[in-house]
Design a protein around this motif. Structure first.
Motif, PDB file in Angstrom:
ATOM      1  N   LYS A  55       0.981  -0.975  -0.095  1.00 49.55           N
ATOM      2  CA  LYS A  55      -0.344  -0.431  -0.110  1.00 49.55           C
ATOM      3  C   LYS A  55       0.929   1.407   0.325  1.00 49.55           C
ATOM      4  O   LYS A  55       0.313   2.455  -0.432  1.00 49.55           O
ATOM      5  N   ASP A  56       2.044   1.225   1.008  1.00 54.75           N
ATOM      6  CA  ASP A  56       2.931   2.503   1.083  1.00 54.75           C
ATOM      7  C   ASP A  56       3.741   2.362  -0.466  1.00 54.75           C
ATOM      8  O   ASP A  56       3.898   4.191  -1.036  1.00 54.75           O
ATOM      9  N   MET A  57       3.987   1.642  -1.231  1.00 50.79           N
ATOM     10  CA  MET A  57       4.640   0.994  -2.530  1.00 50.79           C
ATOM     11  C   MET A  57       3.355   1.889  -3.632  1.00 50.79           C
ATOM     12  O   MET A  57       3.993   3.142  -4.348  1.00 50.79           O
ATOM     13  N   ALA A  58       2.162   1.896  -2.803  1.00 52.74           N
ATOM     14  CA  ALA A  58       1.253   2.521  -4.143  1.00 52.74           C
ATOM     15  C   ALA A  58       1.437   4.290  -4.122  1.00 52.74           C
ATOM     16  O   ALA A  58       0.826   4.525  -5.037  1.00 52.74           O
ATOM     17  N   ARG A  59       0.871   4.016  -2.544  1.00 52.83           N
ATOM     18  CA  ARG A  59       0.438   5.477  -2.147  1.00 52.83           C
ATOM     19  C   ARG A  59       1.760   6.080  -3.114  1.00 52.83           C
ATOM     20  O   ARG A  59       1.130   7.691  -3.270  1.00 52.83           O
ATOM     21  N   MET A  60       2.607   5.891  -2.374  1.00 55.37           N
ATOM     22  CA  MET A  60       4.554   6.923  -2.883  1.00 55.37           C
ATOM     23  C   MET A  60       4.334   6.746  -4.834  1.00 55.37           C
ATOM     24  O   MET A  60       4.200   8.089  -5.169  1.00 55.37           O
ATOM     25  N   ALA A  61       3.678   6.105  -5.608  1.00 48.71           N
ATOM     26  CA  ALA A  61       3.536   6.173  -6.731  1.00 48.71           C
ATOM     27  C   ALA A  61       1.923   6.978  -7.192  1.00 48.71           C
ATOM     28  O   ALA A  61       2.349   7.957  -8.247  1.00 48.71           O
TER      29      ALA A  61
END
Length: 92
Positions: A55-61
């Protein structure tokens, strides 16, 4: 952008004799973190025992994309994309 396939780089790492476990998975995650913001559509299907897109990776993207929506398809069993990613408003 074209088509990006981190699995091919993962296979190359295996051919160079890298450990197919944590080291190769870490390299795949770093590749995803740098390329995910460029993707409009993500289709994921690996044999990873753990999710490779968090989720954090997607949020940063999404932040890097200035909230431009992304479409993600997870074909893996078990899942490659954390279920919590679906909570993000610009991921479909």
């Amino acid at each position: 952008m074209g088509v990006r396939m981190p699995g091919l780089e993962f296979d190359g790492a295996l051919q160079r004799g890298l450990d197919p476990g944590a080291q190769a998975l870490g390299q795949c995650r770093r590749w995803l973190e740098s390329h995910l913001p460029q993707a409009d559509i993500v289709i994921s299907c690996t044999a990873s025992p753990v999710p490779i897109i968090t989720k954090d990776m997607a949020r940063m993207a999404l932040r890097a994309r200035r909230r431009k929506p992304m479409f993600m398809v997870d074909l893996a069993v078990p899942r490659d994309i954390e279920p919590e990613v679906a909570q993000l408003s610009d991921v479909y």
